[in-house]
Design a protein around this motif. Structure first.
Motif, PDB file in Angstrom:
ATOM      1  N   GLU A 260      13.658  40.034 -26.551  1.00 50.93           N
ATOM      2  CA  GLU A 260      12.616  39.119 -26.076  1.00 50.93           C
ATOM      3  C   GLU A 260      12.387  37.926 -26.993  1.00 50.93           C
ATOM      4  OE1 GLU A 260       9.053  41.270 -25.317  1.00 50.93           O
ATOM      5  OE2 GLU A 260       9.953  42.559 -23.784  1.00 50.93           O
ATOM      6  N   ASN A 261      13.013  37.956 -28.182  1.00 51.60           N
ATOM      7  CA  ASN A 261      12.847  36.874 -29.160  1.00 51.60           C
ATOM      8  C   ASN A 261      11.387  36.753 -29.612  1.00 51.60           C
ATOM      9  OD1 ASN A 261      14.280  35.084 -30.722  1.00 51.60           O
ATOM     10  ND2 ASN A 261      13.994  33.347 -29.361  1.00 51.60           N
ATOM     11  N   ARG A 262      10.718  37.911 -29.718  1.00 55.32           N
ATOM     12  CA  ARG A 262       9.338  37.984 -30.228  1.00 55.32           C
ATOM     13  C   ARG A 262       9.335  38.926 -31.417  1.00 55.32           C
ATOM     14  NH1 ARG A 262       5.860  40.476 -27.803  1.00 55.32           N
ATOM     15  NH2 ARG A 262       7.043  41.509 -26.148  1.00 55.32           N
ATOM     16  N   MET A 263       9.549  38.411 -32.596  1.00 52.05           N
ATOM     17  CA  MET A 263       9.719  39.269 -33.768  1.00 52.05           C
ATOM     18  C   MET A 263       8.383  39.632 -34.408  1.00 52.05           C
ATOM     19  SD  MET A 263      13.165  38.090 -35.691  1.00 52.05           S
ATOM     20  CE  MET A 263      14.735  38.137 -34.839  1.00 52.05           C
ATOM     21  N   LYS A 264       8.409  40.795 -35.017  1.00 51.28           N
ATOM     22  CA  LYS A 264       7.214  41.281 -35.718  1.00 51.28           C
ATOM     23  C   LYS A 264       7.666  42.097 -36.922  1.00 51.28           C
ATOM     24  CE  LYS A 264       2.842  43.685 -34.954  1.00 51.28           C
ATOM     25  NZ  LYS A 264       1.992  44.428 -33.994  1.00 51.28           N
ATOM     26  N   ILE A 265       6.987  41.875 -38.071  1.00 54.48           N
ATOM     27  CA  ILE A 265       7.323  42.644 -39.277  1.00 54.48           C
ATOM     28  C   ILE A 265       6.796  44.066 -39.120  1.00 54.48           C
ATOM     29  CG2 ILE A 265       6.949  42.866 -41.768  1.00 54.48           C
ATOM     30  CD1 ILE A 265       6.804  39.808 -41.900  1.00 54.48           C
ATOM     31  N   ILE A 266       7.706  45.030 -39.247  1.00 55.75           N
ATOM     32  CA  ILE A 266       7.352  46.441 -39.045  1.00 55.75           C
ATOM     33  C   ILE A 266       7.294  47.195 -40.370  1.00 55.75           C
ATOM     34  CG2 ILE A 266       8.033  48.613 -37.940  1.00 55.75           C
ATOM     35  CD1 ILE A 266       7.124  46.479 -35.966  1.00 55.75           C
ATOM     36  N   ASN A 267       8.336  47.015 -41.187  1.00 54.99           N
ATOM     37  CA  ASN A 267       8.422  47.725 -42.469  1.00 54.99           C
ATOM     38  C   ASN A 267       8.778  46.758 -43.588  1.00 54.99           C
ATOM     39  OD1 ASN A 267      10.064  50.274 -40.620  1.00 54.99           O
ATOM     40  ND2 ASN A 267       7.955  50.378 -41.347  1.00 54.99           N
ATOM     41  N   VAL A 268       8.336  47.129 -44.806  1.00 57.37           N
ATOM     42  CA  VAL A 268       8.661  46.344 -46.004  1.00 57.37           C
ATOM     43  C   VAL A 268       9.096  47.299 -47.106  1.00 57.37           C
ATOM     44  CG1 VAL A 268       7.724  44.815 -47.787  1.00 57.37           C
ATOM     45  CG2 VAL A 268       7.031  44.506 -45.413  1.00 57.37           C
ATOM     46  N   ILE A 269      10.136  46.882 -47.835  1.00 55.83           N
ATOM     47  CA  ILE A 269      10.577  47.655 -49.014  1.00 55.83           C
ATOM     48  C   ILE A 269      10.506  46.711 -50.208  1.00 55.83           C
ATOM     49  CG2 ILE A 269      12.522  48.823 -50.115  1.00 55.83           C
ATOM     50  CD1 ILE A 269      13.423  49.666 -47.310  1.00 55.83           C
ATOM     51  N   ASP A 270       9.711  47.070 -51.239  1.00 50.90           N
ATOM     52  CA  ASP A 270       9.538  46.149 -52.367  1.00 50.90           C
ATOM     53  C   ASP A 270      10.713  46.189 -53.334  1.00 50.90           C
ATOM     54  OD1 ASP A 270       9.242  48.340 -54.037  1.00 50.90           O
ATOM     55  OD2 ASP A 270       7.053  48.161 -54.227  1.00 50.90           O
ATOM     56  N   ALA A 271      10.624  45.421 -54.405  1.00 49.65           N
ATOM     57  CA  ALA A 271      11.731  45.279 -55.356  1.00 49.65           C
ATOM     58  C   ALA A 271      12.077  46.593 -56.034  1.00 49.65           C
ATOM     59  CB  ALA A 271      11.388  44.221 -56.393  1.00 49.65           C
ATOM     60  N   ASN A 272      11.113  47.522 -56.059  1.00 51.95           N
ATOM     61  CA  ASN A 272      11.355  48.824 -56.705  1.00 51.95           C
ATOM     62  C   ASN A 272      11.856  49.879 -55.733  1.00 51.95           C
ATOM     63  OD1 ASN A 272      10.393  47.890 -59.265  1.00 51.95           O
ATOM     64  ND2 ASN A 272       8.300  48.037 -58.470  1.00 51.95           N
ATOM     65  N   GLY A 273      12.032  49.471 -54.463  1.00 51.79           N
ATOM     66  CA  GLY A 273      12.537  50.411 -53.466  1.00 51.79           C
ATOM     67  C   GLY A 273      11.462  51.225 -52.790  1.00 51.79           C
ATOM     68  N   VAL A 274      10.192  50.859 -53.010  1.00 49.15           N
ATOM     69  CA  VAL A 274       9.078  51.584 -52.377  1.00 49.15           C
ATOM     70  C   VAL A 274       8.940  51.120 -50.927  1.00 49.15           C
ATOM     71  CG1 VAL A 274       6.612  52.095 -52.466  1.00 49.15           C
ATOM     72  CG2 VAL A 274       7.913  51.782 -54.595  1.00 49.15           C
ATOM     73  N   PHE A 275       8.848  52.096 -50.029  1.00 53.35           N
ATOM     74  CA  PHE A 275       8.790  51.820 -48.584  1.00 53.35           C
ATOM     75  C   PHE A 275       7.339  51.672 -48.124  1.00 53.35           C
ATOM     76  CE2 PHE A 275       8.628  53.040 -44.137  1.00 53.35           C
ATOM     77  CZ  PHE A 275       9.746  52.415 -43.579  1.00 53.35           C
ATOM     78  N   TYR A 276       7.044  50.605 -47.349  1.00 50.33           N
ATOM     79  CA  TYR A 276       5.694  50.366 -46.837  1.00 50.33           C
ATOM     80  C   TYR A 276       5.740  50.199 -45.314  1.00 50.33           C
ATOM     81  CZ  TYR A 276       4.433  49.215 -51.672  1.00 50.33           C
ATOM     82  OH  TYR A 276       4.219  49.256 -53.033  1.00 50.33           O
ATOM     83  N   SER A 277       4.845  50.895 -44.637  1.00 47.94           N
ATOM     84  CA  SER A 277       4.689  50.678 -43.187  1.00 47.94           C
ATOM     85  C   SER A 277       3.621  49.620 -42.929  1.00 47.94           C
ATOM     86  CB  SER A 277       4.283  51.985 -42.482  1.00 47.94           C
ATOM     87  OG  SER A 277       5.325  52.916 -42.570  1.00 47.94           O
TER      88      SER A 277
END
Length: 833
Positions: A318-335
């Motif tokens: 649909e070309n409608r993007m949304k940020i779902i997950n982030v992984i920081d510089a230390n490899g920690v996963f964030y929802s």
């Protein structure tokens, strides 16, 4: 199409609606004169000079000379009837062409009433503030207000292929100016329009730009060959008939009328008319389903497509993007990205303030959620240098500050490109690649973000900055809900769908699986480029997914499919996609997010960027070609009995069956039948269950020609034999002529239904082809009037028929067509196309 804009929109107000209206009234539209546009006078002159119409006028004159005023007047009335039908068809065609020209006209992004809007290029007025972006065509002559790394191709004006750098420079007046028709190759800018239409540089030179290209296609060449062949036969047959009649009767004028009758009957004027109407209205019908055909061969080629290569983003999704997950510089996963404010901040700073790109829109949306006021991120700083996305540098760097002092540097891009700029060691890269796969297997697009150190100078390249890696972002783009069913339809139609994406293999495979594409065979662009020609040929047969593809890889993929004998449709939207779009059999550019460069290189433009529209376009392309072949078959079949009824009575020394008035009546039936009826035919139920048609297969294939000739000859046998038999059993000439004409008209009506096929009656009953019902009804009513009004009956030289005789005539006419059905079925099974 706007992709980037780094100026503060609130600083520019642009013209008001009232200003625009006043300037449109004063200066008119921003367009050059269209020499090919036909007015009423041109259309009428063109029609009168058509061979069949001209010969009809000659015949009218001869009847007046002979003193047969009744016949002459009726022919003249018929002449105006034919002209009216032709005018209707021509005006409909012109309206369709005008609509297509307007649709295919380049668009332009402007600022009006302090808002950024997209308008057709022809609506740009003097004083408009236009936004120039990479890949767009300049709509009017303008003076630059702002420019960032702006390079323009002015070869249209100068003939020089080297791009010209543009910048704000008071010492070099030419560097400040951009010109209508030129192309933005790199960078972006803002300019104020100074001249439009004929007052532009291109207007004064006198060149004419055409959006819809017209060239001789295989279909046009085939039709031209048939027209020449039939025209030669018509001329020779007519001369032969005049000579034979003159020898037999000694009456040259009557012989001339007989010859003119035959010439009017069989001159192939319908073939090019039908082709032009079908191609124009076909393009118009495609535009109605959001498929703009820029080149005439598109309609032919669409139905032959065997491989459909499509971009994932915006076409399948649909070309409608949304940020779902982030992984920081230390490899920690964030929802929840609210916990990674620095990463989001720099992602925003590496994006445009007013973005068009959905990915950048996702970063701006996330920034608005994380920060109470997104203005806090910018802190009154401006971009002093932008390092844009390039094929060999898949990243964007924005240097923010004042003057030459850079205070903040933001970087985002493909993870491997960002890793390289951040100089990450192999161990860290390996760990991050594991995290990338984790995000990619969920079908997310993965972007890396970094920040750079401040400097007191502006570096020439992004590599001169010292970057610190901040983390990875996973963005989701929902799949269009109609895509899986459309892909299933493609499989049934023998069209292979191949997904091409710049995303990671895991992302590509996840998306492919969810839409019903085979995931057994996938390859990256780099891997495919390293293959030998022999291995490439083997692999291409089964590949369904290409990942990590660059624009240059697309051209390699297109060439590989074409070498394997496939007919390729390829989608693209960027400047670098143009070579692949041009190389594909059907180049498909995106109408919403595509650049002008891509649109001009493509043969069709998707106005809604939707995959389903391509599939619908293939289906409609097949329907148009099918209906065109039906019309051509009808023209061949119906002219055989007419020609033989004009020729054989003279050879057998019978009275003439057909005179010009009969031929005119038949033309009034034939013209709308072969254009309006068949052009309006609905698609057959199996249209998307057949294998694609061969790209080089002729519309006049062996099966079609043999079937049409057999059908026409069968009708001819019945009508000619009926006339001879009626004369032998003692019927008067006029009565025999009337019965023969009745049989011919009934045969014609049933021929239309027969060629239309099984769906003909269903179309009439369900009112799906009103044109067929209307034209066949008018024909039947007109025939009843001719036979029942003494004045008309005398002008047509018909004798009166009883009800029983009429029913017999209807039966014979029906048998002449229905009797061919078994033979046509046999030809369909045994004769190769």
């Amino acid at each position: 199409m706007l992709k980037y804009l780094d100026m503060d929109m609130q600083q520019i107000k642009g013209l008001s609606t009232r200003d625009v209206d006043n300037r449109l009234k004063k200066f008119g539209y921003n367009e050059l004169p269209n020499k090919n546009k036909k007015n009423f006078f041109k259309i009428v002159v063109g029609l009168i000079t058509e061979p069949m119409i001209f010969l009809l006028l000659v015949t009218v004159c001869i009847y007046f000379i002979l003193g047969d005023k009744n016949e002459a007047v009726l022919l003249l009335i018929s002449f105006f009837g034919i002209i009216s039908i032709e005018l209707y068809q021509e005006s409909k065609t012109e309206k369709s062409l005008e609509a297509l020209r307007n649709l295919s006209s380049p668009t332009c992004d402007v600022i009006r009433n302090s808002k950024q809007i997209t308008i057709p290029g022809r609506e740009v007025v003097v004083g408009d503030i236009v936004i120039l972006s990479e890949g767009s065509r300049v709509s009017a002559d303008a003076r630059l207000i702002s420019a960032e790394s702006l390079e323009i191709d002015e070869s249209l004006l100068t003939g020089e292929s080297v791009a010209v750098e543009k910048h704000i420079n008071n010492d070099d007046n030419k560097a400040n100016l951009v010109f209508s028709g030129t192309l933005v190759i790199k960078g972006h800018g803002i300019a104020e329009v100074t001249n439009i239409g004929q007052n532009t540089e291109i207007g004064e030179i006198g060149k004419s730009l055409k959006s819809i290209n017209i060239e001789k296609t295989l279909l046009q060449r085939d039709v031209n060959k048939v027209v020449k062949l039939v025209a030669i036969l018509a001329i020779l047959s007519s001369l032969f008939l005049v000579f034979i009649y003159w020898l037999q009767s000694g009456n040259f004028i009557k012989g001339m009328l007989a010859g003119l009758t035959l010439a009017i009957a069989i001159l192939p004027e319908e073939f090019p008319v039908v082709l032009a109407i079908f191609l124009t209205l076909g393009a118009w019908r495609l535009a109605k389903i959001n498929v703009l055909a820029r080149k005439s061969q598109t309609i032919e080629t669409l139905g032959s497509t065997t491989v459909l290569c499509v971009d994932k983003t915006g076409t399948l999704t649909e070309n409608r993007m949304k940020i779902i997950n982030v992984i920081d510089a230390n490899g920690v996963f964030y929802s929840d990205f609210n916990e990674t404010s620095e990463l989001i901040e720099y992602g925003v700073l590496a994006s445009q303030k007013n973005p068009f790109d959905p990915m950048e829109e996702a970063f701006i949306e996330a920034g608005q959620q994380v920060f109470n006021d997104i203005g806090d991120i910018y802190k009154r700083r401006v971009i002093v240098k932008e390092y844009p996305l390039e094929e060999d540098a898949l990243s964007v760097v924005h240097a923010w500050g004042n003057g030459t002092h850079i205070k903040v540097v933001a970087l985002k891009g493909a993870p491997e490109a960002v890793f390289k700029l951040c100089n990450l060691d192999n161990d860290r890269r390996h760990k991050l690649k594991t995290e990338i796969k984790r995000l990619a297997t969920k079908g997310l697009r993965v972007i890396a973000v970094a920040k750079g150190k401040a400097t007191n100078f502006i570096p020439d390249s992004r590599e001169e900055f010292e970057f610190e890696f901040l983390g990875l972002v996973g963005l989701a783009d929902p799949i269009r809900k109609e895509v899986p069913s459309a892909i299933k339809l493609c499989k049934e139609a023998g069209v292979r769908v191949v997904m091409i994406t710049g995303d990671y293999p895991e992302t590509a495979m996840s998306i492919a699986e969810s839409i019903g594409l085979s995931c057994d065979n996938a390859i990256t662009g780099a891997e495919f480029g390293r293959l030998s020609k022999r291995k490439e040929k083997e692999i291409i047969k089964n590949i369904s997914v290409f990942s990590r593809v660059t624009p240059s890889d697309k051209l390699t993929i297109v060439d590989a499919f074409k070498k394997a004998g496939e007919v390729v449709a390829m989608t693209g939207d960027g400047v670098n996609d143009a070579p692949a779009l041009k190389a594909a059999n059907v180049g498909v550019a995106m109408g919403k997010r595509g650049t002008d460069v891509a649109r001009e290189a493509a043969s069709i433009v998707l106005l809604d960027d939707n995959f389903t529209s391509i599939v619908n376009g293939i289906s409609l392309g097949r329907r148009i070609y099918d209906n065109l072949q039906k019309a051509m078959s009808y023209i061949i079949s119906i002219h055989i009995p007419i020609a033989l009824l004009s020729l054989l009575p003279v050879i057998f020394k019978w009275p003439l069956v057909l005179t010009p008035i009969h031929i005119v009546f038949l033309e009034l039936v034939i013209d709308p039948s072969c254009t309006i009826i068949f052009e309006n035919e609905k698609a057959s139920s199996d249209i998307m269950k057949r294998q694609p048609r061969g790209l080089n297969s002729s519309i006049f294939n062996r099966k079609m020609v043999i079937s049409s000739l057999m059908q026409g000859l069968m009708m001819a046998v019945f009508v000619v034999f009926s006339f001879g038999l009626l004369l032998d059993i003692g019927w008067e000439n006029d009565k025999a002529r009337g019965m023969t004409f009745l049989i011919l008209i009934i045969a014609n009506i049933l021929l239309v239904l027969s060629i239309s096929g099984k769906q003909a009656l269903a179309n009439i009953i369900h009112h799906e082809n009103i044109a067929m019902l209307a034209i066949l009804s008018i024909t039947s009513i007109s025939l009843l009037i001719v036979f029942n009004l003494p004045m008309l009956r005398d002008l047509f030289q018909f004798g009166q028929l009883s009800l029983t005789e009429v029913l017999v005539g209807v039966l014979v006419g029906a048998i002449s067509v229905v009797g061919t059905i078994p033979f046509r079925a046999l030809i369909k099974r045994t004769v190769k196309s």
